[in-house]
Design an enzyme around this catalytic site. Structure first.
Site, PDB file in Angstrom:
ATOM      1  CB  VAL A 182      14.808  73.869  22.699  1.00 42.70           C
ATOM      2  CG1 VAL A 182      15.745  74.200  23.850  1.00 42.70           C
ATOM      3  CG2 VAL A 182      14.908  72.393  22.349  1.00 42.70           C
ATOM      4  N   GLY A 238      25.749  76.607  25.838  1.00 44.35           N
ATOM      5  CA  GLY A 238      26.641  77.367  24.988  1.00 44.35           C
ATOM      6  C   GLY A 238      26.340  77.195  23.518  1.00 44.35           C
ATOM      7  CB  ILE A 239      27.741  78.714  20.611  1.00 43.01           C
ATOM      8  CG1 ILE A 239      27.016  79.908  21.227  1.00 43.01           C
ATOM      9  CG2 ILE A 239      27.562  78.707  19.097  1.00 43.01           C
ATOM     10  CD1 ILE A 239      27.563  81.245  20.772  1.00 43.01           C
ATOM     11  CG  ASP A 256      25.485  61.009  16.188  1.00 41.24           C
ATOM     12  OD1 ASP A 256      26.237  61.056  15.185  1.00 41.24           O
ATOM     13  OD2 ASP A 256      24.347  61.509  16.199  1.00 41.24           O
ATOM     14  CG  ASN A 315      25.603  65.966  19.014  1.00 41.04           C
ATOM     15  OD1 ASN A 315      24.650  66.738  18.976  1.00 41.04           O
ATOM     16  ND2 ASN A 315      25.568  64.763  18.460  1.00 41.04           N
TER      17      ASN A 315
END
Length: 781
Positions: free
Chosen positions: A481, A592-593, A632, A637
């Site tokens: 990524v 984002g984080i 999940d 996530n």
């Protein structure tokens, strides 16, 4: 010889991490090797073979990779051979791990990386198979070995675990420091429990036949044996590669597995021959053997050895009908065989332990690729999923809200451009199609989604200007990524190799057929931001998809090298691809984080309330529009990014509402295990036989997997929105127990808000779906 390393902590399901380690070994052109069990079954039960630098037992994953962070045991001497056995020719001797290695700085670990604590999580109630009513059991240990869930911002394209990967990820940043757990949840509240039992029989087309029943029993026996045996497997030298650093051990590797594979055909797993363990460990070895024997007999329908009892589900205040096919749940004895070793470490072995932790974390992604974590999505018609009789008896049927019964809407006008309209029709199963024709058809469908007639060169999509500002920000088994800038806007590029013969980071490359559902799922959820009747911006936006061809661009390799030198990479350097290699490049918005990294950085509990509100609203909209279950939704996530907007707007069943942002916008990613439905087509991931996914311990995340299985009776094609409620309960638990805020709860307003979230935590399991929660619960009024 260096001292043995401790037993691993719970292996959490993740796709990639920022952990560094030894430089990855490039395996150009390495073909997939068929799985064969190792030769000496005594190695299964050697208590010295299960040691690692992590802190607790792990039965979540089984692996044949000596680099597996769950099993990097102590150095091993030469194996004794039985009397009369032939000595293998050309067998290389195993070399012990050096006592001292040069010091390297330790890269920060995420709490989902399987390393850290030197002891398994304690269970005050004495039952290691279930969670304690005390919510502090879910807290993290203080020595850095946190047992939190995956913190990856992207997940690989195929897997359950945690999962397999999906292309719906965004930008990853450096991990934050570990958090000391602080439990503030009500002490009188009981966590929902689902015993570590055998799975209910998975729903399949052979269920009505005797042969189908026999097949299911055989699968259960195989899964039980695999999970038990490889939990105690001795991998040898943790610094060796999967088949030896130079590939010379391949013949011995396959020969050993073939021999033991024959022995596992019968349940006679009791010890024969000489023991390699010490007197102190021999009792553990016998106990482990007996547990495997019982598991084998249980799977074959043998009586005795295991006490059965009904497993308790989440406590409800309303009535619910009993499941028609509710069976007894048998607690696996495998979890009672977990042990830790308190061996003293010499001064010199501390360096080895620190280095091994880094190597273990890096090899975790390759471990997932080896054991069924990267399966393709199942595409079928709604009428072909499991029988409605099972659904009628689900835990939450009697509580179904009126909002959950609205049919899936025909949402997007066909007058829009192809990229801005649904592509679910492309997944319609064509049972009469020939294999060769189907591959061509899948390729044409994918090129259509890319708005291409065929693959284009790398340089046609990524200009020199874009490549110069590329920076690697994440990785996974699926690939790499990178972050770059498009039209003065930061974006994330997820690059996935497809249709090739070479293994990529230990996993097979995906085909056109396997990658197409991943793209369409990401697109469907991204399109929810453009809808009228059911609209939300809470799912990561997918800007475009391209299919490119060629070797890896040199500037991307430079970005890869920089990431590896600063953070450490678990992947192989992508310089071995040939000119005819195909890649899928998915361009996502900046996400984002993740919430896990932000656990010490949020301003106040009011921000946490906004996060819960945004997640609940996004799930509710997806439920109404796509009959969506995430399945999940751990805190790795959930992405957070700053926003200048004071409010975010969403539309549910035609009704518009708004949510205060508190300066942060939420994006949900990773649809690896997700289920969605539209226009009579269901896409889901069948994890009914992935026993390892349901056997984790030490974190509430693992309990959620078991509760989901209990809710849907192991039929993963069905729609059970209550599973979204379970994950919201998990996230609320993380907020209350494992997050700290810059502003303490020292004002009446903040104290009142914290009590509201605690009340939400105590009562939310009585609601049937995220839609029900959003519309009915007092927290969102």
């Amino acid at each position: 010889m260096a001292a043995s390393l401790p037993l691993p902590a719970s292996g959490l399901f993740r796709t990639y991490g920022a952990a560094g380690g030894g430089r990855p070994r490039r395996r150009q052109g390495l073909a997939a090797v068929q799985w064969f069990p190792p030769q000496d079954r005594k190695r299964f039960f050697s208590s010295s073979s299960s040691d690692t630098s992590s802190g607790g037992p792990s039965q979540s994953v089984v692996s044949d990779d000596p680099d597996d962070p769950d099993f990097p045991g102590s150095p091993v001497g030469q194996r004794r051979r039985r009397a009369g056995a032939r000595l293998a020719k050309g067998r290389p001797s195993q070399i012990a791990t050096p006592r001292r290695l040069r010091l390297r700085s330790r890269c920060p670990q995420k709490c989902s990386t399987p390393c850290g604590a030197l002891e398994p999580p304690s269970f005050p109630n004495g039952n290691p198979g279930s969670l304690s009513p005390d919510l502090r059991v879910c807290g993290q240990p203080r020595d850095g070995g946190e047992l939190g869930t995956s913190a990856s911002l992207f997940s690989s394209l195929a897997s359950p675990g945690p999962g397999f990967p999906a292309p719906e990820d965004s930008i990853c940043t450096d991990p934050s420091t570990f958090l000391d757990a602080a439990s503030e949840a009500p002490s009188n509240f009981h966590l929902p429990e689902a015993s570590l039992d055998q799975a209910p029989l998975p729903c399949s087309q052979d269920a009505a036949t005797g042969g189908g029943r026999f097949t299911r029993l055989a699968h259960q026996a195989q899964a039980s044996l695999r999970s038990a045996l490889f939990s105690f497997l001795d991998p040898g030298n943790p610094e060796d590669s999967e088949l030896g650093t130079d590939g010379k051990n391949l013949q011995e590797f396959c020969h050993d597995r073939e021999l033991v594979g024959r022995r596992l055909e019968s349940p006679g797993l009791s010890g024969r021959g000489k023991k390699r363990t010490t007197d102190q460990d021999s009792c553990r070895e016998i106990e482990s053997q007996e547990s495997v024997q019982i598991e084998y007999e249980e799977a074959r329908g043998c009586k005795g050895g295991i006490a059965s009892g009904k497993s308790n589900g989440p406590e409800r205040t309303r009535l619910s009908r009993k499941r028609k096919h509710q069976g007894t749940a048998e607690t696996s004895l495998l979890h009672h065989c977990q042990v830790t070793k308190g061996q003293k470490m010499e001064d010199g072995s501390c360096v080895t332990q620190d280095l091994t932790r880094l190597q273990n974390a890096c090899s975790w992604t390759k471990t997932r690729a080896s054991f069924s974590f990267h399966k393709k999505k199942i595409v079928t018609a709604v009428s072909e999923v499991c029988s409605c009789d099972t659904l009628a008896g689900s835990l939450s049927e009697s509580l179904m809200s009126e909002y959950s019964h609205h049919p899936v809407q025909n949402r997007t006008s066909c007058a829009l451009s192809p990229w801005h309209s649904s592509s679910m029709y492309l997944l319609t199963p064509l049972k009469t199609q020939q294999v060769t024709d189907k591959r061509t058809s899948d390729a044409e469908k994918l090129y259509g989604e890319c708005n291409q007639v065929g693959p284009i060169p790398f340089s046609d999509y990524l200009s020199e200007e874009k490549l110069e500002c590329c920076e690697k920000i994440g990785e996974g088994v699926f690939g790499e990524v990178f972050q770059t800038v498009t039209n003065h806007t930061p974006v994330a590029l997820k690059i996935i190799a497809i249709e090739g013969q070479n293994l990529v980071n230990g996993a097979h490359q995906k085909t056109f057929e396997e990658i197409l559902p991943e793209i369409i799922i990401s697109k469907e959820l991204s399109l929810l931001s453009d809808e009228a009747c059911n609209r939300t911006e809470g799912f990561i936006g997918l800007n475009s998809v391209h299919c490119v061809q060629g070797s890896y661009p040199p500037l991307l390799l430079q970005a890869w090298d920089h990431y590896h030198s600063t953070k450490g990479s678990a992947n192989d350097r992508p310089d071995f691809f040939r000119e005819d290699q195909l890649f899928i490049v998915l361009e996502f918005e900046f996400g984002g984080i993740d919430l896990e990294q932000m656990r010490k950085k949020l301003s106040s509990i009011a921000t946490a309330k906004s996060i819960l509100h945004q997640i609940t609203a996004s799930l509710a909209v997806a439920e109404a529009s796509l009959h969506f279950e995430h399945r999940d939704l751990h805190w790795g996530n959930v992405l957070l990014k700053k926003t200048s907007l004071k409010e975010l707007h969403y539309t549910l069943n035609g009704k518009k509402s708004s949510i205060p942002t508190r300066g942060l916008q939420v994006n949900i990613i990773d649809y690896t295990l997700s289920r969605l439905e539209r226009d009579g087509i269901v896409v889901f991931c069948d994890i009914s036989r992935d026993e390892d996914l349901f056997m984790g311990q030490g974190d509430y995340q693992f309990e959620i997997y078991r509760l989901m299985r209990k809710e849907n009776n192991n039929c993963w094609g069905e729609y059970h929105p209550y599973n979204n409620v379970l994950w919201l309960h998990y996230l609320t638990d993380k907020i209350l127990n494992q997050m700290t805020f810059k502003s303490k709860h020292n004002t009446p307003a903040l104290k009142r808000m914290k009590k509201q979230i605690q009340h939400f935590y105590q009562t939310m399991l009585n609601f049937s779906s995220a839609t029900d929660l959003l519309c009915q619960h007092s927290l969102f009024k």
